[in-house]
Design an enzyme around this catalytic site. Structure first.
Site, mmCIF file in Angstrom:
data_model
loop_
_atom_site.group_PDB
_atom_site.id
_atom_site.type_symbol
_atom_site.label_atom_id
_atom_site.label_comp_id
_atom_site.label_asym_id
_atom_site.label_seq_id
_atom_site.Cartn_x
_atom_site.Cartn_y
_atom_site.Cartn_z
ATOM 1 N N ASP A 51 12.291 37.949 -33.303
ATOM 2 C CA ASP A 51 13.421 37.805 -32.380
ATOM 3 C C ASP A 51 14.177 36.509 -32.628
ATOM 4 O OD1 ASP A 51 11.181 36.411 -31.394
ATOM 5 O OD2 ASP A 51 11.781 36.645 -29.303
ATOM 6 N N GLY A 143 -0.765 35.998 -24.668
ATOM 7 C CA GLY A 143 0.209 36.724 -25.474
ATOM 8 C C GLY A 143 0.933 37.810 -24.712
ATOM 9 N N SER A 145 3.061 37.025 -22.167
ATOM 10 C CA SER A 145 4.284 36.419 -21.649
ATOM 11 C C SER A 145 4.187 35.938 -20.213
ATOM 12 C CB SER A 145 5.454 37.410 -21.788
ATOM 13 O OG SER A 145 6.684 36.768 -21.610
ATOM 14 N N ASP A 190 10.935 37.905 -24.635
ATOM 15 C CA ASP A 190 10.133 37.934 -23.414
ATOM 16 C C ASP A 190 11.007 37.985 -22.168
ATOM 17 O OD1 ASP A 190 8.113 37.631 -25.221
ATOM 18 O OD2 ASP A 190 7.689 35.543 -24.727
ATOM 19 N N ASN A 233 -1.621 28.155 -25.953
ATOM 20 C CA ASN A 233 -0.406 27.760 -25.246
ATOM 21 C C ASN A 233 0.622 27.322 -26.281
ATOM 22 O OD1 ASN A 233 1.642 26.496 -23.786
ATOM 23 N ND2 ASN A 233 0.231 25.667 -22.261
ATOM 24 N N LYS A 234 1.625 28.186 -26.546
ATOM 25 C CA LYS A 234 2.550 27.884 -27.641
ATOM 26 C C LYS A 234 3.408 26.659 -27.369
ATOM 27 C CE LYS A 234 5.962 31.355 -26.125
ATOM 28 N NZ LYS A 234 6.572 32.655 -26.445
#
Length: 473
Positions: A51, A143, A145, A190, A233-234
């Site tokens: 995305d 994962g 969202s 998301d 945790n991105k």
């Protein structure tokens, strides 16, 4: 059709979760909420890490969601509380500039992203005071969202409290942009599915402009989500943003000028050499400028980019820029330490995954007799690409995907950013119970920590609806 998120009058006697949240709010603040806001999590069926490269994705909303109970006051202060005691209360003035911490972000920082996004969109000098109690059923760092759903819920709450109106598309775009305040350079999937989802259908989400198209999933199979129980945790790590940067660098003349010579498109080469390179930041833009198909882009990546990682010096030489310009123009704040970049692997994944998204939708649209195994194969290919080319899986996820396939799934893959979190598996309807039993016994039961998390970590998912305002009847 795009419109404002719906306002639904609801009988709380039929909704235990809303009633429990109302009770928690009344216990906390001594009064009843004025309204409730709901934003769902999502599972991405296919289209991982494309995305933010400008390509379409194919997610669906899930029943798990963020739910907030809200009352208004004249204090011009925003008070936040959470039904989970591990998330501490927080207060912030609605008359001052909202500061959002990027280092070790806490739960309230995500909420403040949504608040700040609405405030800036409408240029509001101050915000209506409000008290909020938040409840979440999306497993954190899984994962699915949870963080973006919290941002979307906060944006919806702030819009409603300040008596503003925005379409679902506008809200999705604002929330995608404002989540970057916390340091994550996501692409908008998301937030888009959280607002644009409709019950009973997955969605093809396209960007520039943002739009969503129904995708009817085939009958005879369901999607089962399973959490590998490794949290990621991105926003608190650089893994995600390193991939964004690698894809950004792969759009530059390192690829394009050699690309044109390889093809022998001399007329196009003259055009490309005259482009303003700095505006090319997404791999989809590269494809559009070249007028090539995704298959041609994959062939070009094979021919033009070498599989060894590119050093900073090599990239600077190819682009004709200084190391200082490289750091300033191409890197983000938490990727300044990176010295080598895997351009070949990242570009090959993105173009291949973008093609798989289109194939997935085509199969769903045409519904051939073998649609379920065809979709399963695409999911398996997607996981292999995420694991081997994008390197965003982890041993526990790979183990879980293997177990799911052996348990009867026709396809299984990681979903979400990766490096932990969940797998999504496509399972024939008549095998669901045996599938869940096998995964429970093989993956969860042998390890006490996983066994304790199994109830909220293994479940069937059906396409859910998008963000909503609830008002008690």
């Amino acid at each position: 059709m795009d419109s404002n998120p719906p306002h639904l009058k609801t009988n709380f006697a039929d909704n235990d979760r809303l009633q429990m949240l109302k009770n928690a709010f009344e216990k906390k603040y001594g009064k009843s909420p004025k309204f409730y806001a709901h934003a769902p999590g999502r599972v991405n069926l296919i289209g991982e890490h494309v995305d933010y490269c400008g390509y379409s994705v194919l997610p669906m909303a899930i029943e798990q969601s963020i739910l907030a109970a809200v009352s208004l006051n004249d204090s011009e202060t925003i008070e936040l509380a959470n039904t989970n005691p591990q998330y501490k209360d927080f207060r912030v003035s609605g008359t001052e500039e909202i500061e959002i911490g990027k280092d070790n972000p806490q739960w309230h920082n995500y909420f403040l992203c949504g608040v700040k996004g609405i405030q800036e969109n409408f240029s509001l000098p101050s915000l209506v005071g409000m008290q909020c109690v938040v409840d979440g059923t999306i497993p954190a760092s899984s994962g699915l969202s949870s963080s973006s759903a919290l941002v979307c819920c906060a944006g919806l709450v702030t819009m409603e409290a300040n008596e503003k109106s925005l379409s679902k598309v506008a809200l999705a775009e604002i929330c995608a942009k404002c989540e970057r305040y916390i340091g994550t350079e996501g692409g908008g999937m998301d937030q888009s599915i959280s607002f644009l989802a409709e019950k009973g259908t997955a969605k093809l989400i396209e960007f520039n402009p943002l739009r969503a198209t129904d995708v009817q999933l085939p009958g005879g199979a369901v999607f089962v989500i399973s959490n590998c129980c490794v949290e990621m945790n991105k926003a608190a790590s650089s893994h995600f943003n390193i991939r964004v940067v690698e894809c950004r660098i792969a759009t530059k003349p390192t690829l394009l000028s050699s690309l044109m010579e390889y093809l022998g498109w001399m007329q196009m080469l003259a055009k490309v050499k005259g482009l303003e390179w700095k505006r090319l930041v997404k791999l989809a833009q590269v494809q559009a400028e070249l007028g090539a198909s995704l298959e041609e882009m994959l062939s070009l990546v094979e021919e033009v980019l070498h599989s060894d990682a590119y050093s900073r010096a090599e990239i600077c030489q190819a682009l004709g820029i200084t190391p200082e310009q490289f750091s300033t123009d191409l890197l983000s704040s938490n990727t300044q330490h990176v010295t080598h970049f895997k351009l070949y692997q990242r570009a090959r994944h993105v173009y291949g995954e973008a093609s798989r998204v289109l194939c997935f939708k085509s199969v769903c649209d045409s519904q051939p007799a073998d649609s379920i195994p065809l979709l399963g194969d695409l999911m398996k290919e997607s996981h292999a690409s995420c694991r081997d080319l994008y390197e965003c899986s982890c041993p526990e996820l790979d183990q879980l995907v293997d177990i799911c396939l052996k348990a009867g799934a026709v396809g299984s893959r990681l979903t979400g950013a990766g490096w932990g979190g969940c797998a999504v598996s496509m399972v024939p309807s008549d095998k669901v119970q045996s599938f869940i039993r096998t995964v429970r016994e093989t993956f969860y039961a042998p390890e006490p920590r996983r066994a304790a998390m199994e109830k909220q970590s293994l479940f069937v998912s059906k396409p859910g609806g998008g963000a909503t305002i609830f008002i008690e009847e």
